[in-house]
Design a protein around this motif. Structure first.
Motif, PDB file in Angstrom:
ATOM      1  N   ALA A 102     -84.056 -77.082  10.556  1.00 34.96           N
ATOM      2  CA  ALA A 102     -82.985 -77.711  10.013  1.00 34.96           C
ATOM      3  C   ALA A 102     -81.413 -77.300  10.754  1.00 34.96           C
ATOM      4  O   ALA A 102     -80.933 -77.122  10.986  1.00 34.96           O
ATOM      5  N   LYS A 149     -80.061 -85.341  14.908  1.00 32.94           N
ATOM      6  CA  LYS A 149     -81.019 -84.614  13.536  1.00 32.94           C
ATOM      7  C   LYS A 149     -81.721 -84.028  13.959  1.00 32.94           C
ATOM      8  O   LYS A 149     -82.763 -85.102  14.038  1.00 32.94           O
ATOM      9  N   THR A 173     -80.058 -80.155   4.875  1.00 35.44           N
ATOM     10  CA  THR A 173     -80.413 -79.154   5.570  1.00 35.44           C
ATOM     11  C   THR A 173     -80.068 -80.396   6.446  1.00 35.44           C
ATOM     12  O   THR A 173     -80.772 -82.278   6.145  1.00 35.44           O
ATOM     13  N   ALA A 189     -89.715 -76.031   9.189  1.00 37.21           N
ATOM     14  CA  ALA A 189     -87.906 -75.884   7.804  1.00 37.21           C
ATOM     15  C   ALA A 189     -87.171 -75.236   9.805  1.00 37.21           C
ATOM     16  O   ALA A 189     -86.362 -75.797   9.470  1.00 37.21           O
ATOM     17  N   LEU A 193     -82.127 -81.605   8.385  1.00 38.82           N
ATOM     18  CA  LEU A 193     -84.110 -81.905   8.940  1.00 38.82           C
ATOM     19  C   LEU A 193     -83.648 -83.273   8.442  1.00 38.82           C
ATOM     20  O   LEU A 193     -83.618 -83.437   7.398  1.00 38.82           O
ATOM     21  N   THR A 233     -85.643 -78.264   2.018  1.00 42.58           N
ATOM     22  CA  THR A 233     -84.557 -78.959   3.600  1.00 42.58           C
ATOM     23  C   THR A 233     -83.708 -80.176   2.766  1.00 42.58           C
ATOM     24  O   THR A 233     -83.374 -80.566   4.094  1.00 42.58           O
TER      25      THR A 233
END
Length: 164
Positions: free
Chosen positions: A162, A53, A84, A159, A86, A81
């Motif tokens: 992500a 990730k 997601t 962002a 992220l 986010t």
């Protein structure tokens, strides 16, 4: 007149060799493997939390005026986010966790916060200033390293990681 004994150069070199090497700051292109961390709320996040990730890491302090400007921006990006891949991890360099807990609670921040420690410093390197943002891609490779306050649009742009 004071007198002193000269230390032979070989002895000085030998003494310095046993000191730990100073941690070097990470740079774009380096690979970072984040260790398990204990958050200020008591939860522990293991290395599997980050594996595969992208991760935004911010180093900050409660007494830093630039961090005080950037943290609300990071909170906004974190909230946007949440669902997601992220991940966000913030690292406080404050000496007392209770100070950080109070600061975070008063401001209603929900991003994950841990305290700086030797294991984490070993992984992410020496701090060059605060706030400091390090972004890791899905493979743990540093793709961004920013030192100093980021503007709102720059934090919002984090962002994009992500989906990368």
């Amino acid at each position: 007149m004071a007198s002193f004994t000269a230390i032979p150069m070989a002895a000085l070199v030998a003494a310095l060799a046993i000191l730990p090497a100073p941690a070097r700051a990470v740079a774009v292109g380096d690979t970072v493997q984040l260790p398990a961390v204990t958050l200020i709320d008591g939860r522990t996040l293991g290395p599997e939390t980050w594996r595969g990730k992208p991760v935004v890491i911010q180093i900050w302090a409660t007494w830093c005026p630039f961090c005080a400007m950037q943290n609300p921006r990071l909170q906004k990006m974190y909230a946007a986010t949440r669902n997601t891949p992220l991940q966000v991890l913030t690292v406080s360099i404050d000496p007392k966790p209770e100070t950080v807990r109070e600061y975070v609670a008063q401001r209603k921040y929900t991003f994950p916060v841990t305290m700086s420690n030797p294991t984490l410093k070993q992984a992410i390197g020496a701090h060059r200033g605060i706030p400091e943002v390090i972004v890791l891609d899905r493979n743990g490779r540093v793709v961004l390293h920013e030192i100093g306050e980021m503007l709102e649009e720059d934090v919002a742009e984090l962002a994009k990681y992500a989906t990368q």
